[in-house]
Design a protein around this motif. Structure first.
Motif, PDB file in Angstrom:
ATOM      1  N   LEU A 304       8.006   1.721   2.837  1.00 49.71           N
ATOM      2  CA  LEU A 304       6.653   1.361   2.418  1.00 49.71           C
ATOM      3  C   LEU A 304       5.666   1.823   3.486  1.00 49.71           C
ATOM      4  O   LEU A 304       5.806   1.469   4.660  1.00 49.71           O
ATOM      5  N   SER A 305       4.700   2.635   3.075  1.00 50.44           N
ATOM      6  CA  SER A 305       3.691   3.143   4.009  1.00 50.44           C
ATOM      7  C   SER A 305       2.294   2.713   3.576  1.00 50.44           C
ATOM      8  O   SER A 305       2.029   2.533   2.388  1.00 50.44           O
ATOM      9  N   ASP A 306       1.416   2.562   4.547  1.00 54.07           N
ATOM     10  CA  ASP A 306      -0.003   2.345   4.305  1.00 54.07           C
ATOM     11  C   ASP A 306      -0.751   2.929   5.499  1.00 54.07           C
ATOM     12  O   ASP A 306      -0.153   3.246   6.530  1.00 54.07           O
ATOM     13  N   PRO A 371       0.406   8.090   9.486  1.00 54.29           N
ATOM     14  CA  PRO A 371       1.264   7.198  10.273  1.00 54.29           C
ATOM     15  C   PRO A 371       2.734   7.568  10.130  1.00 54.29           C
ATOM     16  O   PRO A 371       3.160   8.140   9.119  1.00 54.29           O
ATOM     17  N   VAL A 372       3.503   7.241  11.148  1.00 55.87           N
ATOM     18  CA  VAL A 372       4.957   7.406  11.065  1.00 55.87           C
ATOM     19  C   VAL A 372       5.657   6.056  10.934  1.00 55.87           C
ATOM     20  O   VAL A 372       6.829   6.004  10.562  1.00 55.87           O
ATOM     21  N   SER A 373       4.960   4.974  11.236  1.00 54.06           N
ATOM     22  CA  SER A 373       5.543   3.641  11.063  1.00 54.06           C
ATOM     23  C   SER A 373       5.712   3.341   9.579  1.00 54.06           C
ATOM     24  O   SER A 373       4.863   3.706   8.759  1.00 54.06           O
ATOM     25  N   VAL A 374       6.790   2.673   9.235  1.00 55.16           N
ATOM     26  CA  VAL A 374       7.027   2.298   7.843  1.00 55.16           C
ATOM     27  C   VAL A 374       7.474   0.843   7.777  1.00 55.16           C
ATOM     28  O   VAL A 374       7.982   0.280   8.756  1.00 55.16           O
ATOM     29  N   GLY A 375       7.272   0.271   6.621  1.00 53.57           N
ATOM     30  CA  GLY A 375       7.729  -1.077   6.348  1.00 53.57           C
ATOM     31  C   GLY A 375       8.663  -1.089   5.169  1.00 53.57           C
ATOM     32  O   GLY A 375       9.320  -0.080   4.859  1.00 53.57           O
ATOM     33  N   SER A 376       8.706  -2.201   4.472  1.00 53.10           N
ATOM     34  CA  SER A 376       9.624  -2.321   3.341  1.00 53.10           C
ATOM     35  C   SER A 376       9.076  -3.304   2.323  1.00 53.10           C
ATOM     36  O   SER A 376       8.185  -4.107   2.615  1.00 53.10           O
ATOM     37  N   LEU A 377       9.622  -3.239   1.139  1.00 52.90           N
ATOM     38  CA  LEU A 377       9.282  -4.138   0.034  1.00 52.90           C
ATOM     39  C   LEU A 377      10.574  -4.637  -0.562  1.00 52.90           C
ATOM     40  O   LEU A 377      11.516  -3.864  -0.768  1.00 52.90           O
ATOM     41  N   ARG A 378      10.616  -5.923  -0.839  1.00 54.05           N
ATOM     42  CA  ARG A 378      11.775  -6.491  -1.518  1.00 54.05           C
ATOM     43  C   ARG A 378      11.298  -7.503  -2.553  1.00 54.05           C
ATOM     44  O   ARG A 378      10.150  -7.948  -2.537  1.00 54.05           O
ATOM     45  N   LEU A 379      12.176  -7.862  -3.440  1.00 55.31           N
ATOM     46  CA  LEU A 379      11.832  -8.842  -4.457  1.00 55.31           C
ATOM     47  C   LEU A 379      11.697 -10.221  -3.838  1.00 55.31           C
ATOM     48  O   LEU A 379      12.481 -10.611  -2.961  1.00 55.31           O
ATOM     49  N   GLY A 380      10.713 -10.970  -4.333  1.00 53.16           N
ATOM     50  CA  GLY A 380      10.603 -12.367  -3.939  1.00 53.16           C
ATOM     51  C   GLY A 380      11.527 -13.260  -4.736  1.00 53.16           C
ATOM     52  O   GLY A 380      11.658 -14.446  -4.438  1.00 53.16           O
ATOM     53  N   VAL A 484       6.088   7.476  -5.444  1.00 52.77           N
ATOM     54  CA  VAL A 484       7.018   8.591  -5.268  1.00 52.77           C
ATOM     55  C   VAL A 484       6.618   9.509  -4.122  1.00 52.77           C
ATOM     56  O   VAL A 484       7.371  10.437  -3.787  1.00 52.77           O
ATOM     57  N   LEU A 485       5.453   9.300  -3.489  1.00 49.37           N
ATOM     58  CA  LEU A 485       5.030  10.188  -2.412  1.00 49.37           C
ATOM     59  C   LEU A 485       6.082  10.185  -1.303  1.00 49.37           C
ATOM     60  O   LEU A 485       6.420   9.131  -0.769  1.00 49.37           O
ATOM     61  N   PRO A 486       6.590  11.355  -0.915  1.00 47.85           N
ATOM     62  CA  PRO A 486       7.644  11.382   0.102  1.00 47.85           C
ATOM     63  C   PRO A 486       7.130  11.135   1.508  1.00 47.85           C
ATOM     64  O   PRO A 486       7.900  10.779   2.394  1.00 47.85           O
ATOM     65  N   LEU A 487       5.822  11.341   1.722  1.00 51.00           N
ATOM     66  CA  LEU A 487       5.177  11.127   3.015  1.00 51.00           C
ATOM     67  C   LEU A 487       3.814  10.497   2.763  1.00 51.00           C
ATOM     68  O   LEU A 487       3.228  10.691   1.695  1.00 51.00           O
ATOM     69  N   PRO A 488       3.274   9.743   3.723  1.00 57.76           N
ATOM     70  CA  PRO A 488       1.934   9.184   3.511  1.00 57.76           C
ATOM     71  C   PRO A 488       0.909  10.280   3.258  1.00 57.76           C
ATOM     72  O   PRO A 488       0.929  11.334   3.906  1.00 57.76           O
TER      73      PRO A 488
END
Length: 516
Positions: A304-306, A371-380, A484-488
């Motif tokens: 996950l990127s922003d 940015p090169v930092s990434v996060g993640s998303l999971r189901l609640g 689907v973006l492979p990079l920010p």
């Protein structure tokens, strides 16, 4: 807000179901309906409304008013931005137009360097020569539409503020940037436009042009297009690894719609959530929630990127504040390289905001666009009512922290120059101590999520979809949005998302014509 338009009765069967009526879904629905792809059902979790019924707060140019329309946001969505901040509300559009109905309206193409990187990542169909015609084709640019690589007859109107409508902070900041040696370019979507440019927006005659306006509204006359607002897709249904329809949640319960093809355009937050609820995702996460695994794809939600940003808050002089209330905000953009020549190009964006929300009421937004930092998303949880859990991981990598720190220092120097005297009452003071910690405590997202259903080569374990947006491991399912973006994206992602949707709509149409 007006009631859902007439003619939106949900069919029990469809040839293709599109999930999400935002920047991408409106494009897919319009293009597939016009191409005679059979019965097209567009399902939107938020309210559906005709373009003429757009709420006034959303139609205008004041983004703070648009963001305040809670009916057009996912109300409970929250995210952890950094390890130094608590959970905070995360803005994600909901309703016809999606985030394009409430975003900052910047109309900036993803630069050519983005797509060279896509090719290097194993996506040869997405190089700059391949995507440029789609960028040009979506534009209706009265200023530069007759130039090579631009368009004058596309669905998305591109505009810039007239000189006499530019806010006082915008004008003074532009003078400061020029005095500091930033080169000027009249068209920020032209090649080699690093430096200072007038901001381009997706607006027409001073009003926002969302994807509901540009794509969906002109297609609503199509007899086989059905738009269903206020319906949540709980999951995609499969039989022997092939799509057979979707399950919807409505005010009266659950409904099933049979369809051999489904395209997820619910955005980088909700497209991966729907995949996981449907059994497509990381097997260990799905198993822990009691969800049967249909296709084990560890990349779903994993990246996950922003764009991290810092708002340097400013107080305008009384005269400038009065002028700011009568003019446009954010009328210039500076793009620059944060580090040495070998580093990423145009990785920093500076945007003066003549009007903001809060006691300072103005500011300079400093954003890290690569940015090169990434996060993640999971189901609640397995329940569709549970919001996804977002951990953005902003500024986790030291390189991001250092680049944003350098950009903030440069921005503060610009604000302290003589060009801003008479416009701002005082320049912002940076902390004397640990600037890195201050950045982690005060950075904010741009609400530009991407990467949670990454496009890539099939041998990459992070890949979720192929170059045509087809989900690996199942038949009849696509994802066609910013997830689907492979990079920010090296720019605000709206135009890139519309371009991507235009190209993937053609790919889906070809596959449907082939019976898949």
């Amino acid at each position: 807000m007006a009631a859902q338009p007439a003619g939106s009765t949900i069919p029990r069967t469809a040839d293709v179901v599109i999930v999400g009526a935002g920047a991408a879904g409106a494009v897919l629905a319009a293009r597939l309906a016009a191409a005679g792809a059979g019965t097209v059902l567009l399902v939107e979790a938020g309210p559906d409304y005709r373009s003429a019924d757009t709420p006034a707060a959303v139609r205008g140019t004041d983004v703070s008013r648009a963001l305040a329309v809670r009916a057009l946001r996912w109300p409970g969505l929250r995210a952890r931005l950094t390890g130094d901040q608590p959970l905070r509300p995360y803005v994600c559009g909901r309703g016809a137009g999606g985030s394009s109905a409430i975003n900052g309206q910047l109309a900036v193409r993803g630069p050519a360097a983005d797509f060279r990187a896509w090719v290097d990542a194993g996506l040869p169909d997405w190089g700059w020569p391949e995507v440029l015609p789609a960028f040009a084709g979506l534009e209706r640019d009265p200023d530069f539409g007759d130039r090579p690589g631009h368009g004058s007859s596309g669905p998305v109107t591109i505009s810039r503020a007239a000189a006499d409508r530019r806010g006082p902070l915008s004008a003074a900041f532009a003078a400061a940037a020029k005095a500091a040696g930033h080169p000027e370019h009249p068209d920020l979507n032209a090649a080699g436009s690093t430096g200072l440019s007038p901001t381009a927006w997706h607006r027409r005659d001073g009003t926002r042009v969302s994807s509901n306006d540009s794509h969906l509204e002109p297609a609503r006359h199509e007899p086989r297009l059905h738009v269903a607002g206020d319906h949540t897709v709980s999951r995609v249904l499969f039989s022997a690894g092939r799509v057979r329809g979707v399950e919807l949640i409505t005010g009266s319960g659950r409904e099933l719609v049979s369809a051999p093809a489904v395209v997820l355009c619910a955005g980088a937050v909700h497209s991966p959530a729907i995949l996981m609820r449907s059994g497509v995702g990381p097997p260990e996460q799905l198993g822990a929630l009691g969800i049967e695994v249909v296709a084990g794809l560890p990349g779903v939600g994993a990246v996950l990127s922003d764009h991290p940003a810092i708002l340097l808050e400013l107080r305008l002089t009384d005269a400038a504040a009065a002028r700011a209330r009568e003019t446009e905000s954010g009328c210039f953009l500076v793009r620059l390289r944060s580090g040495p020549q070998a580093g990423p190009a145009d990785d920093i964006q500076l945007l003066p905001l003549d009007r903001t929300v809060g006691p300072a009421a103005a500011g300079l937004l400093v954003s890290l666009m690569r940015p090169v930092s990434v996060g993640s998303l999971r189901l609640g949880g397995a329940d569709p009512a549970a919001d996804p859990v977002l951990d953005l991981g902003l500024l986790t990598e030291r390189a991001d922290l250092d680049r944003l720190a350098a950009a903030v220092r440069h921005a503060a120097d610009l604000l302290a120059g003589p060009a801003l005297r008479g416009t701002i009452a005082s320049a912002p003071a940076l902390p004397d101590g640990d600037l890195g910690r201050w950045l982690r405590e005060n950075c904010r997202p741009q609400y530009h999520p991407s990467g949670t259903c990454r496009m890539g080569p099939p041998d990459d374990p992070a890949t979720v979809v192929d170059q045509e947006g087809r989900v690996l491991g199942v038949d009849g399912l696509w994802v066609a949005d910013a997830s689907v973006l492979p990079l920010p994206c090296g720019a605000p992602p709206y135009l890139t998302t519309v371009m991507l949707a235009e190209r993937l709509a053609a790919a889906v149409r070809r596959r449907l014509g082939q019976g898949r």
